[in-house]
Design a protein around this motif. Sequence first.
Motif, PDB file in Angstrom:
ATOM      1  N   GLY A  33      -1.393  -8.970 -13.966  1.00  0.00           N
ATOM      2  CA  GLY A  33      -1.654 -10.049 -12.903  1.00  0.00           C
ATOM      3  C   GLY A  33      -1.294  -9.433 -11.551  1.00  0.00           C
ATOM      4  N   ALA A  34       0.197  -8.736 -11.501  1.00  0.00           N
ATOM      5  CA  ALA A  34       0.288  -8.417 -10.127  1.00  0.00           C
ATOM      6  C   ALA A  34      -0.756  -7.203  -9.514  1.00  0.00           C
ATOM      7  CB  ALA A  34       1.613  -7.306 -10.121  1.00  0.00           C
ATOM      8  N   ALA A  35      -1.290  -6.473 -10.235  1.00  0.00           N
ATOM      9  CA  ALA A  35      -2.213  -5.344  -9.864  1.00  0.00           C
ATOM     10  C   ALA A  35      -3.765  -6.159  -9.183  1.00  0.00           C
ATOM     11  CB  ALA A  35      -2.740  -4.422 -11.164  1.00  0.00           C
ATOM     12  N   VAL A  36      -4.098  -7.015 -10.199  1.00  0.00           N
ATOM     13  CA  VAL A  36      -5.202  -7.967  -9.794  1.00  0.00           C
ATOM     14  C   VAL A  36      -5.114  -8.341  -8.630  1.00  0.00           C
ATOM     15  CG1 VAL A  36      -6.643  -9.771 -10.585  1.00  0.00           C
ATOM     16  CG2 VAL A  36      -6.138  -8.013 -12.239  1.00  0.00           C
ATOM     17  N   GLY A  37      -3.926  -9.211  -8.518  1.00  0.00           N
ATOM     18  CA  GLY A  37      -3.587 -10.000  -7.058  1.00  0.00           C
ATOM     19  C   GLY A  37      -3.696  -9.083  -5.999  1.00  0.00           C
ATOM     20  N   ILE A  38      -3.079  -7.809  -6.077  1.00  0.00           N
ATOM     21  CA  ILE A  38      -2.809  -6.826  -4.996  1.00  0.00           C
ATOM     22  C   ILE A  38      -4.185  -6.296  -4.774  1.00  0.00           C
ATOM     23  CG2 ILE A  38      -2.075  -4.550  -4.513  1.00  0.00           C
ATOM     24  CD1 ILE A  38       0.517  -5.283  -6.129  1.00  0.00           C
ATOM     25  N   THR A  39      -4.850  -5.972  -5.582  1.00  0.00           N
ATOM     26  CA  THR A  39      -6.379  -5.381  -5.620  1.00  0.00           C
ATOM     27  C   THR A  39      -7.214  -6.515  -4.783  1.00  0.00           C
ATOM     28  OG1 THR A  39      -6.044  -4.225  -7.467  1.00  0.00           O
ATOM     29  CG2 THR A  39      -8.518  -4.506  -6.549  1.00  0.00           C
ATOM     30  N   ALA A  40      -7.391  -7.561  -5.328  1.00  0.00           N
ATOM     31  CA  ALA A  40      -7.866  -8.744  -4.615  1.00  0.00           C
ATOM     32  C   ALA A  40      -7.443  -8.808  -3.135  1.00  0.00           C
ATOM     33  CB  ALA A  40      -8.002  -9.959  -5.407  1.00  0.00           C
ATOM     34  N   GLY A  41      -6.250  -8.888  -2.994  1.00  0.00           N
ATOM     35  CA  GLY A  41      -5.880  -9.114  -1.398  1.00  0.00           C
ATOM     36  C   GLY A  41      -6.017  -8.112  -0.637  1.00  0.00           C
ATOM     37  N   VAL A  42      -6.149  -6.760  -1.236  1.00  0.00           N
ATOM     38  CA  VAL A  42      -6.503  -5.676  -0.115  1.00  0.00           C
ATOM     39  C   VAL A  42      -7.951  -5.493   0.187  1.00  0.00           C
ATOM     40  CG1 VAL A  42      -6.631  -3.198  -0.312  1.00  0.00           C
ATOM     41  CG2 VAL A  42      -4.556  -4.223  -0.731  1.00  0.00           C
ATOM     42  N   LEU A  43      -8.890  -5.769  -0.865  1.00  0.00           N
ATOM     43  CA  LEU A  43     -10.169  -5.748  -0.880  1.00  0.00           C
ATOM     44  C   LEU A  43     -10.622  -6.848   0.058  1.00  0.00           C
ATOM     45  CD1 LEU A  43     -11.522  -4.845  -4.490  1.00  0.00           C
ATOM     46  CD2 LEU A  43     -11.283  -3.386  -2.425  1.00  0.00           C
ATOM     47  N   LEU A  44     -10.187  -7.912   0.142  1.00  0.00           N
ATOM     48  CA  LEU A  44     -10.441  -9.145   0.734  1.00  0.00           C
ATOM     49  C   LEU A  44      -9.973  -9.032   2.481  1.00  0.00           C
ATOM     50  CD1 LEU A  44     -10.803 -11.821  -1.768  1.00  0.00           C
ATOM     51  CD2 LEU A  44     -12.409 -10.626  -0.993  1.00  0.00           C
ATOM     52  N   ALA A  45      -9.269  -8.024   2.640  1.00  0.00           N
ATOM     53  CA  ALA A  45      -8.441  -8.065   3.834  1.00  0.00           C
ATOM     54  C   ALA A  45      -9.290  -7.316   4.925  1.00  0.00           C
ATOM     55  CB  ALA A  45      -6.989  -7.547   3.730  1.00  0.00           C
ATOM     56  N   PRO A  46      -9.489  -7.796   6.220  1.00  0.00           N
ATOM     57  CA  PRO A  46     -10.329  -6.944   7.147  1.00  0.00           C
ATOM     58  C   PRO A  46      -9.335  -6.453   7.930  1.00  0.00           C
ATOM     59  CG  PRO A  46      -9.877  -9.227   8.054  1.00  0.00           C
ATOM     60  CD  PRO A  46      -9.391  -9.273   6.339  1.00  0.00           C
ATOM     61  N   LYS A  47      -8.986  -4.666   7.248  1.00  0.00           N
ATOM     62  CA  LYS A  47      -7.814  -4.142   8.024  1.00  0.00           C
ATOM     63  C   LYS A  47      -8.700  -2.774   8.053  1.00  0.00           C
ATOM     64  CE  LYS A  47      -3.957  -6.560   6.733  1.00  0.00           C
ATOM     65  NZ  LYS A  47      -2.501  -6.452   6.010  1.00  0.00           N
ATOM     66  N   ARG A  53      -4.318   1.399   3.159  1.00  0.00           N
ATOM     67  CA  ARG A  53      -3.408   2.220   2.427  1.00  0.00           C
ATOM     68  C   ARG A  53      -1.782   1.873   2.533  1.00  0.00           C
ATOM     69  NH1 ARG A  53      -7.294   5.663   4.470  1.00  0.00           N
ATOM     70  NH2 ARG A  53      -5.841   6.458   6.219  1.00  0.00           N
ATOM     71  N   GLU A  54      -1.425   1.667   3.577  1.00  0.00           N
ATOM     72  CA  GLU A  54      -0.064   1.268   3.580  1.00  0.00           C
ATOM     73  C   GLU A  54       0.119  -0.091   2.978  1.00  0.00           C
ATOM     74  OE1 GLU A  54       0.626   0.989   7.984  1.00  0.00           O
ATOM     75  OE2 GLU A  54       0.838   3.239   8.284  1.00  0.00           O
ATOM     76  N   ASP A  55      -0.743  -0.912   2.895  1.00  0.00           N
ATOM     77  CA  ASP A  55      -0.474  -2.219   2.151  1.00  0.00           C
ATOM     78  C   ASP A  55      -0.476  -1.905   0.837  1.00  0.00           C
ATOM     79  OD1 ASP A  55      -0.255  -3.672   4.614  1.00  0.00           O
ATOM     80  OD2 ASP A  55      -2.199  -4.713   4.457  1.00  0.00           O
ATOM     81  N   ILE A  56      -1.671  -1.138   0.243  1.00  0.00           N
ATOM     82  CA  ILE A  56      -1.657  -0.749  -0.953  1.00  0.00           C
ATOM     83  C   ILE A  56      -0.345   0.033  -1.600  1.00  0.00           C
ATOM     84  CG2 ILE A  56      -2.879   0.776  -2.560  1.00  0.00           C
ATOM     85  CD1 ILE A  56      -5.513   0.328  -1.190  1.00  0.00           C
ATOM     86  N   ALA A  57       0.140   0.702  -0.610  1.00  0.00           N
ATOM     87  CA  ALA A  57       1.617   1.566  -1.170  1.00  0.00           C
ATOM     88  C   ALA A  57       2.599   0.542  -1.245  1.00  0.00           C
ATOM     89  CB  ALA A  57       1.973   2.611  -0.168  1.00  0.00           C
ATOM     90  N   LYS A  58       2.809  -0.316  -0.222  1.00  0.00           N
ATOM     91  CA  LYS A  58       3.786  -1.304  -0.224  1.00  0.00           C
ATOM     92  C   LYS A  58       3.652  -2.235  -1.376  1.00  0.00           C
ATOM     93  CE  LYS A  58       3.966  -4.991   2.722  1.00  0.00           C
ATOM     94  NZ  LYS A  58       3.969  -5.631   3.762  1.00  0.00           N
ATOM     95  N   ASN A  59       2.548  -2.812  -1.567  1.00  0.00           N
ATOM     96  CA  ASN A  59       2.015  -3.961  -2.538  1.00  0.00           C
ATOM     97  C   ASN A  59       2.348  -3.173  -4.180  1.00  0.00           C
ATOM     98  OD1 ASN A  59       1.960  -5.846  -1.084  1.00  0.00           O
ATOM     99  ND2 ASN A  59      -0.452  -5.503  -0.936  1.00  0.00           N
ATOM    100  N   ALA A  60       1.947  -1.751  -4.160  1.00  0.00           N
ATOM    101  CA  ALA A  60       2.401  -1.105  -5.600  1.00  0.00           C
ATOM    102  C   ALA A  60       3.628  -1.220  -5.608  1.00  0.00           C
ATOM    103  CB  ALA A  60       1.587   0.227  -5.460  1.00  0.00           C
ATOM    104  N   ARG A  61       4.399  -0.918  -4.746  1.00  0.00           N
ATOM    105  CA  ARG A  61       6.069  -0.749  -5.036  1.00  0.00           C
ATOM    106  C   ARG A  61       6.568  -2.265  -5.419  1.00  0.00           C
ATOM    107  NH1 ARG A  61       5.715   2.681  -0.463  1.00  0.00           N
ATOM    108  NH2 ARG A  61       6.071   1.334   1.159  1.00  0.00           N
ATOM    109  N   LYS A  62       6.094  -3.137  -4.687  1.00  0.00           N
ATOM    110  CA  LYS A  62       6.469  -4.597  -5.159  1.00  0.00           C
ATOM    111  C   LYS A  62       6.036  -4.815  -6.503  1.00  0.00           C
ATOM    112  CE  LYS A  62       6.284  -6.757  -0.515  1.00  0.00           C
ATOM    113  NZ  LYS A  62       5.559  -7.988   0.417  1.00  0.00           N
ATOM    114  N   ALA A  63       4.829  -4.593  -6.909  1.00  0.00           N
ATOM    115  CA  ALA A  63       4.567  -4.725  -8.063  1.00  0.00           C
ATOM    116  C   ALA A  63       5.482  -3.933  -9.204  1.00  0.00           C
ATOM    117  CB  ALA A  63       2.902  -4.295  -8.568  1.00  0.00           C
TER     118      ALA A  63
END
Length: 128
Positions: A33-47, A53-63
């Motif tokens: 669930g955490a991985a799906v949420g993180i992936t959806a957030g990253v893919l939909l964010a206009p950055k 990549r920083e967000d992915i790393a940060k969210n991976a640590r949180k997950a």
Amino acid sequence: MRLKDYLNKKKVEKKRAARKKAAKNAAIGAGVGAAVGITAGVLLAPKSGKETREDIAKNARKAAEVVSENTKKAVDKVSETSKKAVGTIRETINDAKVKIAEIRANKAQDEVAVSEEVSEDASDKEEG
């Protein structure tokens, strides 16, 4: 070991295995669930790529932290439940031992009483 004891032991082992499996499934579910949420957030964010990549790393640590935390909670709960089950089983065994001792004591008293009656009857016959 009596058959009843063996069957009870197997029943307890099955329950323990089921609790472990449930805890494992809960941890896996939280991780997915955490991985799906993180992936959806990253893919939909206009950055930009770097920010993403920083967000992915940060969210991976949180997950990973969330999964670790949930796993620890599940393990603690399984451990606590197992301890309670062991305590209940020990109480039941002790209660059964006490009842068996009482039954044996009553049976011994009955045997003594019957023996005394037989002795009295034999004495009365000898006197008569």
